[in-house]
Design a protein around this motif. Structure first.
Motif, PDB file in Angstrom:
ATOM      1  N   ASN A  18       0.757  -1.118  -0.051  1.00  0.00           N
ATOM      2  CA  ASN A  18      -0.159  -0.031  -0.079  1.00  0.00           C
ATOM      3  C   ASN A  18       0.762   1.349   0.328  1.00  0.00           C
ATOM      4  N   TYR A  19       0.850   2.085  -0.977  1.00  0.00           N
ATOM      5  CA  TYR A  19       1.515   3.178  -0.970  1.00  0.00           C
ATOM      6  C   TYR A  19       0.782   4.516  -0.752  1.00  0.00           C
ATOM      7  N   LEU A  20       1.024   4.704   0.601  1.00  0.00           N
ATOM      8  CA  LEU A  20       0.189   5.939   1.395  1.00  0.00           C
ATOM      9  C   LEU A  20       0.613   7.060   1.420  1.00  0.00           C
ATOM     10  N   SER A  21       1.657   7.608   1.531  1.00  0.00           N
ATOM     11  CA  SER A  21       2.595   8.813   1.368  1.00  0.00           C
ATOM     12  C   SER A  21       2.486   9.764   0.095  1.00  0.00           C
ATOM     13  N   HIS A  22       1.610  10.428  -0.319  1.00  0.00           N
ATOM     14  CA  HIS A  22       1.367  11.282  -1.532  1.00  0.00           C
ATOM     15  C   HIS A  22       1.738  12.684  -1.232  1.00  0.00           C
ATOM     16  N   GLY A  23       2.110  13.205  -0.118  1.00  0.00           N
ATOM     17  CA  GLY A  23       2.665  14.579   0.000  1.00  0.00           C
ATOM     18  C   GLY A  23       2.119  15.569  -0.073  1.00  0.00           C
ATOM     19  N   ALA A  24       1.062  15.575  -0.997  1.00  0.00           N
ATOM     20  CA  ALA A  24       0.153  16.912  -1.324  1.00  0.00           C
ATOM     21  C   ALA A  24      -0.954  16.236  -1.960  1.00  0.00           C
ATOM     22  N   MET A  25      -2.170  16.838  -1.665  1.00  0.00           N
ATOM     23  CA  MET A  25      -3.544  16.462  -2.148  1.00  0.00           C
ATOM     24  C   MET A  25      -3.515  16.505  -3.579  1.00  0.00           C
ATOM     25  N   GLY A  26      -4.080  15.351  -4.147  1.00  0.00           N
ATOM     26  CA  GLY A  26      -4.383  15.343  -5.541  1.00  0.00           C
ATOM     27  C   GLY A  26      -3.250  14.559  -6.566  1.00  0.00           C
ATOM     28  N   LEU A  27      -2.354  14.423  -5.781  1.00  0.00           N
ATOM     29  CA  LEU A  27      -1.138  13.594  -6.542  1.00  0.00           C
ATOM     30  C   LEU A  27      -1.136  12.325  -6.477  1.00  0.00           C
ATOM     31  N   ALA A  28      -1.930  11.489  -5.964  1.00  0.00           N
ATOM     32  CA  ALA A  28      -1.922   9.944  -5.658  1.00  0.00           C
ATOM     33  C   ALA A  28      -1.601   9.318  -7.260  1.00  0.00           C
ATOM     34  N   SER A  29      -2.705   9.876  -8.002  1.00  0.00           N
ATOM     35  CA  SER A  29      -2.549   9.278  -9.388  1.00  0.00           C
ATOM     36  C   SER A  29      -1.232   9.595 -10.339  1.00  0.00           C
ATOM     37  N   SER A  30      -0.685  10.664  -9.822  1.00  0.00           N
ATOM     38  CA  SER A  30       0.801  11.167 -10.687  1.00  0.00           C
ATOM     39  C   SER A  30       1.732  10.177  -9.718  1.00  0.00           C
ATOM     40  N   HIS A  31       1.881   9.956  -8.577  1.00  0.00           N
ATOM     41  CA  HIS A  31       2.533   8.926  -8.180  1.00  0.00           C
ATOM     42  C   HIS A  31       2.292   7.610  -8.819  1.00  0.00           C
ATOM     43  N   ALA A  32       1.148   7.060  -8.950  1.00  0.00           N
ATOM     44  CA  ALA A  32       0.962   5.783  -9.459  1.00  0.00           C
ATOM     45  C   ALA A  32       1.275   5.668 -10.774  1.00  0.00           C
TER      46      ALA A  32
END
Lengths: 189, 179
Positions: A40-54
């Motif tokens: 589970n990748y839980l640390s996205h750092g800033a709102m909205g960016l999860a899909s970009s990390h993905a």
């Protein structure tokens, strides 16, 4: 309208041991109870960016399935991601957005355009060709397995009811131990 | 924390070679360049990348996307480089803060300085939007490397290697248009 936890349980039944999952905010707290796992990748750092990390994970590890469990407020903050992912077209990326019409983690205020915005239509307009929308749990449970096995990128909007207040210990998402566990697990396989 | 105050401080209008910068990027093991177009690096760097010169180009709509993409890549053993303009850097401060600095991730950024005068170091620029860049990076604790002339190109590889060795972000400022 669906219950988020029931949707997440349906997804979890089809998530493999080697799959990477990126859940955000309220969804993350539900998800880590349903599927506690170092990938589970839980640390996205800033709102909205999860899909970009993905997208970065999907490009760097094309052998891994990468599943985003986004929120509607989060996606609104990074709408360009729909275009970027459609253009990069990673076959191993599946993007779910849980639409409850509120910033649930920030006081339950409504998102702009609540009830009028169509995330599925925006995904299609951005160039996605595998796009789904569900408001009925039974229909979702029947199709989620296929969505998770088809070549990506795929996008699915899940219309859910708001869950209200949660106990949120953000160290469970952002602590250094979380990122180390993920890095170690990804490096191991 | 700027590391380019030496030879580049005496820079004249001597040019930069885009080909040499790309060679340095490849030699540093960069597999993906993530970019929003920047006028300073448009012809010398982005155009050849778009023609497939390698590394693979990923076009993004907004620079903060690129911060997160490079962060995701960093977990996979692949190296990414975010190629943007300083306007995009400034727009992405919160993402850089949260993703790169607070999580201590090797997010490497190559930043073209729009409207910087050739032969003038960024801090001495008459352009407000240029001279504030290094002080902001200093305040964030992010290492910064000025590439003003050809002799500075050799800084790029070590800067990227150090970012990965220390797991910290780094910024490489491109001070004039590469050929």
């Amino acid at each position: 309208m669906m219950d988020r936890r029931e949707c997440l349980k349906a997804i979890a039944r089809h998530v493999g041991d080697g799959d990477i999952v990126l859940p955000v905010y309220s969804t993350a707290f539900d998800w880590i109870d349903i599927r506690p796992h170092p990938l589970n990748y839980l640390s996205h750092g800033a709102m909205g960016l999860a899909s970009s990390h993905a997208l970065g994970l999907a490009l760097g590890r094309p052998d891994k399935k990468v599943i985003v469990l986004d929120g509607d407020g989060s996606l609104l903050m990074n709408l360009g991601t729909l275009v970027t992912i459609a253009e990069a077209a990673p076959k191993n990326l599946i993007h779910f957005v849980c639409e409850n019409g509120t910033y649930e983690a920030n006081g339950g205020h409504p998102i702009p355009g609540r009830g009028r915005v169509s995330f599925a239509d925006m995904a299609r307009a951005a160039g996605h060709t595998s796009v789904y929308e569900f408001s009925d749990l039974k229909g979702f449970e029947q199709q989620v397995g296929a969505i998770l096995t088809e070549p990506g990128p795929a996008f699915a909007c899940l219309k859910i009811v708001s869950s209200g207040e949660q106990q949120r210990d953000y160290s469970r998402l952002h602590g250094p131990h979380v990122r180390k566990a993920f890095r170690d697990a990804l490096g191991a396989g | 924390m700027s590391l380019g105050e030496g030879p580049a401080a005496a820079s004249t209008a001597a040019g930069l070679s885009g080909e040499n910068i790309l060679r340095e990027i490849r030699a540093a093991g960069i597999g993906f360049v993530v970019s929003v177009p920047d006028i300073t690096t448009s012809e010398g760097l982005l155009r050849p990348l778009a023609k497939g010169a390698g590394p693979r180009l990923i076009r993004v709509c907004k620079e903060d996307e690129g911060v997160a993409i490079c962060a995701g890549l960093s977990y996979t053993g692949q190296r990414g480089l975010l190629l943007i303009q300083q306007t995009g850097l400034l727009d992405s401060i919160n993402a850089i803060r949260g993703v790169a600095v607070e999580y201590s991730l090797p997010v490497c950024m190559m930043v073209g300085l729009l409207e910087k005068e050739v032969g003038v170091m960024p801090r001495q620029s008459k352009r407000y939007g240029v001279r504030i860049v290094e002080p902001i990076l200093d305040a964030m604790g992010i290492s910064c490397h000025n590439v003003e002339q050809e002799s500075d190109v050799a800084k790029i590889g070590p800067a990227i290697d150090a970012a990965y060795a220390d797991s910290k972000p780094t910024v490489i400022l491109i001070g004039q248009r590469p050929s």
